[in-house]
Scaffold this motif. Sequence first.
Motif, PDB file in Angstrom:
ATOM      1  N   ALA A  61       3.690  10.833   0.930  1.00 19.74           N
ATOM      2  CA  ALA A  61       3.199   9.457   0.895  1.00 19.74           C
ATOM      3  C   ALA A  61       4.357   8.515   0.592  1.00 19.74           C
ATOM      4  O   ALA A  61       5.288   8.856  -0.134  1.00 19.74           O
ATOM      5  N   GLU A  62       4.285   7.319   1.165  1.00 13.41           N
ATOM      6  CA  GLU A  62       5.385   6.359   1.053  1.00 13.41           C
ATOM      7  C   GLU A  62       4.833   5.000   0.640  1.00 13.41           C
ATOM      8  O   GLU A  62       3.864   4.514   1.218  1.00 13.41           O
ATOM      9  N   HIS A  63       5.480   4.406  -0.368  1.00 14.78           N
ATOM     10  CA  HIS A  63       5.082   3.071  -0.816  1.00 14.78           C
ATOM     11  C   HIS A  63       5.774   2.036   0.064  1.00 14.78           C
ATOM     12  O   HIS A  63       6.994   2.036   0.209  1.00 14.78           O
ATOM     13  N   LEU A  64       4.999   1.126   0.647  1.00 13.04           N
ATOM     14  CA  LEU A  64       5.530   0.169   1.606  1.00 13.04           C
ATOM     15  C   LEU A  64       5.231  -1.261   1.183  1.00 13.04           C
ATOM     16  O   LEU A  64       4.349  -1.509   0.363  1.00 13.04           O
ATOM     17  N   PRO A 117       0.818  -1.215   0.000  1.00 14.65           N
ATOM     18  CA  PRO A 117       0.000   0.000   0.000  1.00 14.65           C
ATOM     19  C   PRO A 117       0.852   1.266   0.000  1.00 14.65           C
ATOM     20  O   PRO A 117       2.076   1.231   0.207  1.00 14.65           O
ATOM     21  N   ASN A 118       0.189   2.393  -0.199  1.00 20.99           N
ATOM     22  CA  ASN A 118       0.793   3.708  -0.009  1.00 20.99           C
ATOM     23  C   ASN A 118       0.381   4.236   1.357  1.00 20.99           C
ATOM     24  O   ASN A 118      -0.791   4.227   1.715  1.00 20.99           O
ATOM     25  N   LEU A 119       1.359   4.678   2.137  1.00 21.69           N
ATOM     26  CA  LEU A 119       1.116   5.158   3.495  1.00 21.69           C
ATOM     27  C   LEU A 119       1.142   6.676   3.520  1.00 21.69           C
ATOM     28  O   LEU A 119       2.039   7.311   2.972  1.00 21.69           O
ATOM     29  N   ARG A 120       0.140   7.248   4.189  1.00 21.86           N
ATOM     30  CA  ARG A 120       0.124   8.685   4.433  1.00 21.86           C
ATOM     31  C   ARG A 120      -0.441   8.906   5.831  1.00 21.86           C
ATOM     32  O   ARG A 120      -1.402   8.248   6.228  1.00 21.86           O
ATOM     33  N   SER A 121       0.177   9.779   6.566  1.00 22.38           N
ATOM     34  CA  SER A 121      -0.293  10.053   7.914  1.00 22.38           C
ATOM     35  C   SER A 121      -1.587  10.852   7.872  1.00 22.38           C
ATOM     36  O   SER A 121      -1.784  11.708   6.995  1.00 22.38           O
ATOM     37  N   TYR A 158      -6.475   3.671   9.080  1.00 20.44           N
ATOM     38  CA  TYR A 158      -6.107   2.545   9.937  1.00 20.44           C
ATOM     39  C   TYR A 158      -5.593   3.096  11.264  1.00 20.44           C
ATOM     40  O   TYR A 158      -4.879   4.111  11.287  1.00 20.44           O
ATOM     41  N   THR A 159      -5.934   2.429  12.352  1.00 17.64           N
ATOM     42  CA  THR A 159      -5.498   2.845  13.685  1.00 17.64           C
ATOM     43  C   THR A 159      -4.319   1.994  14.125  1.00 17.64           C
ATOM     44  O   THR A 159      -4.367   0.758  14.062  1.00 17.64           O
ATOM     45  N   VAL A 160      -3.258   2.647  14.584  1.00 10.60           N
ATOM     46  CA  VAL A 160      -2.074   1.934  15.049  1.00 10.60           C
ATOM     47  C   VAL A 160      -2.375   1.311  16.408  1.00 10.60           C
ATOM     48  O   VAL A 160      -2.717   2.001  17.365  1.00 10.60           O
ATOM     49  N   VAL A 161      -2.225  -0.027  16.505  1.00 12.02           N
ATOM     50  CA  VAL A 161      -2.494  -0.717  17.769  1.00 12.02           C
ATOM     51  C   VAL A 161      -1.249  -1.386  18.344  1.00 12.02           C
ATOM     52  O   VAL A 161      -1.290  -1.909  19.462  1.00 12.02           O
ATOM     53  N   GLY A 162      -0.138  -1.384  17.616  1.00 10.95           N
ATOM     54  CA  GLY A 162       1.051  -2.031  18.138  1.00 10.95           C
ATOM     55  C   GLY A 162       2.292  -1.712  17.324  1.00 10.95           C
ATOM     56  O   GLY A 162       2.206  -1.252  16.186  1.00 10.95           O
ATOM     57  N   VAL A 218      -3.349   6.319  10.440  1.00  7.19           N
ATOM     58  CA  VAL A 218      -2.603   6.486   9.193  1.00  7.19           C
ATOM     59  C   VAL A 218      -3.526   6.070   8.059  1.00  7.19           C
ATOM     60  O   VAL A 218      -4.507   5.348   8.264  1.00  7.19           O
ATOM     61  N   THR A 219      -3.200   6.533   6.873  1.00  7.30           N
ATOM     62  CA  THR A 219      -4.010   6.221   5.698  1.00  7.30           C
ATOM     63  C   THR A 219      -3.243   5.269   4.800  1.00  7.30           C
ATOM     64  O   THR A 219      -2.114   5.556   4.395  1.00  7.30           O
TER      65      THR A 219
END
Length: 440
Positions: free
Chosen positions: A181-184, A168-172, A249-253, A242-243
């Motif tokens: 945005a960052e490709h991960l 996916p592409n990550l964006r805060s 999406y919610t960071v849980v860990g 994060v998007t």
Amino acid sequence: MRRFAAKLANLFRSRSAERELAREIESHLAMLQEDFERRGLSPEDAKLAARRAYGGVEQAKELHREARSFQWIEHLFKDLRYGTRSLLRTPAFTAIAVLALALGIGANMALLGVVNAVLLRPLAYRQPDQLVTILHNDRGPVATANYLDWRDQSRSFTAMGAADYWSPNLRSSDPSDSNPAEHLYALKVTQNLLPLLGIEPLMGRWFIAGEDQDGADHEVILSYRLWQRRFNLDRNVLGRQVTLDGEPYTVVGVMPPAFKFAPFWATRAELWVPDALGSTLHQRGGNHLRVFARLRPSVTLAQARADIAAVTGRLEKEYPDTNRGVVVNPLKQTVVGKIEEPLLLLLGAVGFVLLIACANVAHMLLARTSDRQREIAVRVALGAGRSRVMVQFLTENLLLAALGAAAGLLLAFAGTKTLVAMSPAYIPRVETVAIDAHVG
């Protein structure tokens, strides 16, 4: 214990001890000389009689030295000093011999570091020997419906989970975050997969039941590397959003630094999200999952294979086109794949290079020894025994080997960095390669 300490102290103050010994012997000789003079001998005759009565002065000194210290350690220090001077007198020979040994030792240590990290070191999970993969034809992905049948009908495993590749592409979602945005590389995993591996999160929690179902809230677990790079190790990252590909999406860990889990893909996953299997629950042709399981403590690999074979046999009757070639293998074997044989062959070739280097150095040492026959003859004439000469040459050879090993260690560190940088992406665990005590 007191005598041992006294000997050890005398070993490091040999010069003062020699002076004390000389004064003590002279005192004994003077007392004997006075005694003979009182008997009527002249001073010269009394001195000679005193020396005859006392015995050999040098023999007495040797006896005192052996009694007061560890004579073999003193001999070792003398041999090392003499060996060092001998090697320095022939710098060309020493440089060539050290370089030959360094190249052979350095190449072997560097490659041993790779073999140790890739093939020998256990996987960094809890009880890794119990972890297996269940795949089509060793590495082939699995359809969702087949995975669920294996999970529900087998009896050899404490848990079974699955993963699917995602990029996916990550964006805060934080407006103040100016990072682009960052490709991960990521994995979609069933809720129980990370607990199955047995590695506790560094912060937060694993996914819980229900979070891998359709309609559930979106959660994400970050790798330590991503947390460090993207969030600057912010301990308040839990609960932030994060998007990923436009979805929140919610960071849980956050997983610990050593945790790495993407064994079938060349890249390392940097985040994990729950895999909602709802839309593919009944698919048997869309193979996309990699299946992992943990054996029960009392179950062997052979028993697990028989168990899965029985389940597959039943499924083949209903779905003959989608349940053939199922293989249960240890996770480590699947991770290593086909790289084991080439690495071992390369290690054997490099080991042969070391043997050639040692043989060449041995021939050089023999030629050098023939040139030192006059030196050996002089030492023997002065009273050195055959064993003493052999110990001296052995000490010189050990000193030469130590220099070669030290230079080889330096080359191994540089060579390891080069091997890691040049390694193809398909070699697993290459980022963990290091020169450590196991390699040494």
